[in-house]
Motif scaffolding. Structure first.
Motif, short mmCIF file in Angstrom:
data_model
loop_
_atom_site.label_atom_id
_atom_site.label_comp_id
_atom_site.label_asym_id
_atom_site.label_seq_id
_atom_site.Cartn_x
_atom_site.Cartn_y
_atom_site.Cartn_z
N LYS A 35 5.82 -65.26 -41.00
CA LYS A 35 4.95 -65.45 -42.17
C LYS A 35 5.74 -65.27 -43.47
CE LYS A 35 0.98 -65.48 -39.83
NZ LYS A 35 -0.08 -66.46 -39.87
N ILE A 36 6.72 -64.34 -43.46
CA ILE A 36 7.59 -64.15 -44.62
C ILE A 36 9.02 -63.98 -44.13
CG2 ILE A 36 5.80 -63.07 -46.06
CD1 ILE A 36 7.04 -60.35 -45.45
N SER A 37 9.95 -64.17 -45.05
CA SER A 37 11.37 -64.02 -44.68
C SER A 37 11.76 -62.55 -44.78
CB SER A 37 12.24 -64.86 -45.62
OG SER A 37 12.24 -64.30 -46.92
N ALA A 38 12.91 -62.22 -44.22
CA ALA A 38 13.42 -60.85 -44.28
C ALA A 38 13.68 -60.46 -45.73
CB ALA A 38 14.69 -60.72 -43.45
N GLY A 39 14.15 -61.39 -46.54
CA GLY A 39 14.41 -61.13 -47.96
C GLY A 39 13.11 -60.81 -48.70
N GLU A 40 12.07 -61.57 -48.39
CA GLU A 40 10.77 -61.32 -49.03
C GLU A 40 10.22 -59.96 -48.60
OE1 GLU A 40 8.93 -65.82 -49.50
OE2 GLU A 40 8.85 -64.84 -47.55
N ALA A 41 10.42 -59.63 -47.33
CA ALA A 41 9.96 -58.34 -46.82
C ALA A 41 10.68 -57.19 -47.53
CB ALA A 41 10.16 -58.25 -45.31
N LYS A 42 11.99 -57.36 -47.70
CA LYS A 42 12.77 -56.31 -48.38
C LYS A 42 12.31 -56.19 -49.83
CE LYS A 42 17.34 -54.54 -49.37
NZ LYS A 42 16.75 -53.37 -49.94
N GLU A 43 12.10 -57.30 -50.48
CA GLU A 43 11.63 -57.28 -51.87
C GLU A 43 10.27 -56.59 -51.98
OE1 GLU A 43 10.23 -60.70 -54.90
OE2 GLU A 43 12.23 -61.02 -54.03
N ALA A 44 9.37 -56.92 -51.07
CA ALA A 44 8.04 -56.31 -51.07
C ALA A 44 8.14 -54.81 -50.80
CB ALA A 44 7.15 -56.98 -50.04
N ALA A 45 8.99 -54.43 -49.85
CA ALA A 45 9.16 -53.01 -49.53
C ALA A 45 9.72 -52.24 -50.72
CB ALA A 45 10.08 -52.85 -48.32
N ASP A 46 10.69 -52.84 -51.40
CA ASP A 46 11.27 -52.20 -52.59
C ASP A 46 10.21 -52.03 -53.68
OD1 ASP A 46 13.71 -52.08 -51.31
OD2 ASP A 46 14.56 -53.81 -52.37
N LYS A 47 9.38 -53.05 -53.85
CA LYS A 47 8.34 -53.00 -54.87
C LYS A 47 7.32 -51.91 -54.53
CE LYS A 47 4.92 -55.77 -57.29
NZ LYS A 47 4.27 -57.06 -57.43
N ILE A 48 6.91 -51.85 -53.27
CA ILE A 48 5.95 -50.83 -52.84
C ILE A 48 6.54 -49.44 -53.04
CG2 ILE A 48 4.80 -49.84 -50.82
CD1 ILE A 48 4.48 -52.79 -49.82
N ALA A 49 7.79 -49.25 -52.69
CA ALA A 49 8.45 -47.95 -52.84
C ALA A 49 8.55 -47.56 -54.31
CB ALA A 49 9.84 -47.99 -52.20
N ALA A 50 8.91 -48.51 -55.16
CA ALA A 50 9.03 -48.22 -56.60
C ALA A 50 7.68 -47.84 -57.19
CB ALA A 50 9.62 -49.42 -57.33
N GLU A 51 6.64 -48.59 -56.83
CA GLU A 51 5.30 -48.29 -57.34
C GLU A 51 4.82 -46.93 -56.83
OE1 GLU A 51 2.87 -51.63 -56.23
OE2 GLU A 51 3.73 -52.92 -57.78
N GLY A 52 5.09 -46.65 -55.58
CA GLY A 52 4.70 -45.36 -55.01
C GLY A 52 5.41 -44.21 -55.71
N LYS A 53 6.68 -44.40 -55.98
CA LYS A 53 7.47 -43.36 -56.66
C LYS A 53 6.92 -43.14 -58.07
CE LYS A 53 12.11 -42.08 -58.10
NZ LYS A 53 13.51 -42.48 -58.20
N GLN A 54 6.61 -44.23 -58.77
CA GLN A 54 6.08 -44.12 -60.12
C GLN A 54 4.73 -43.40 -60.12
OE1 GLN A 54 5.59 -47.85 -62.18
NE2 GLN A 54 4.74 -46.90 -64.00
N GLU A 55 3.86 -43.77 -59.20
CA GLU A 55 2.55 -43.12 -59.10
C GLU A 55 2.70 -41.63 -58.80
OE1 GLU A 55 0.01 -45.17 -56.35
OE2 GLU A 55 0.16 -47.05 -57.46
N PHE A 56 3.61 -41.30 -57.91
CA PHE A 56 3.84 -39.90 -57.57
C PHE A 56 4.35 -39.12 -58.78
CE2 PHE A 56 6.65 -36.48 -56.12
CZ PHE A 56 5.74 -35.73 -55.40
N GLU A 57 5.30 -39.71 -59.51
CA GLU A 57 5.85 -39.04 -60.70
C GLU A 57 4.77 -38.84 -61.77
OE1 GLU A 57 9.24 -41.42 -61.77
OE2 GLU A 57 10.47 -40.57 -60.17
N GLU A 58 3.90 -39.84 -61.95
CA GLU A 58 2.82 -39.71 -62.92
C GLU A 58 1.85 -38.61 -62.50
OE1 GLU A 58 1.08 -43.59 -63.29
OE2 GLU A 58 2.82 -44.41 -64.33
N ALA A 59 1.50 -38.59 -61.22
CA ALA A 59 0.59 -37.55 -60.72
C ALA A 59 1.22 -36.17 -60.85
CB ALA A 59 0.21 -37.84 -59.27
#
Length: 111
Positions: A35-59
């Motif tokens: 359904k998606i390429s490995a590159g797209e998966a890595k990009e999505a994972a990086d984005k999810i991790a960055a957003e999660g880190k930002q939310e955690f830091e804000e909290a």
């Protein structure tokens, strides 16, 4: 109170770890299904991790601010009580000083 705060922070960290694991699992399944390429998966994972880190830091920042606010309020109440007690002790010491000379004079006269 501090234990409750620690538990809340650790729960947040645990939730973030679980969310990251689930996201990685779902992304891996999408790659396997083509359904998606490995590159797209890595990009999505990086984005999810960055957003999660930002939310955690804000909290964490909001939690720290609230904790600091509580400590200030606690300290303010204590300092007001201490000041009132110091005033009362000073008044009692003054009254005692006024009574003590009379007692000493009365004891000397009795002898």
């Amino acid at each position: 109170m501090i234990d409750a705060i620690k538990k809340a922070v650790l729960a947040g960290v645990g939730a973030a770890a679980v969310t990251t694991e689930k996201a990685e699992k779902v992304l891996s399944e999408l790659v396997e299904k083509g359904k998606i390429s490995a590159g797209e998966a890595k990009e999505a994972a990086d984005k999810i991790a960055a957003e999660g880190k930002q939310e955690f830091e804000e909290a964490s920042s909001k939690l720290q601010a609230k904790f600091d606010e509580v400590l200030v309020k606690m300290g303010k109440g204590n300092s007001e009580r201490i000041s009132a007690l110091e005033t009362k002790v000073a008044e009692l010491e003054k009254r005692l000083a006024e009574v003590e000379p009379e007692t000493v004079e009365a004891d000397a006269a009795a002898e």
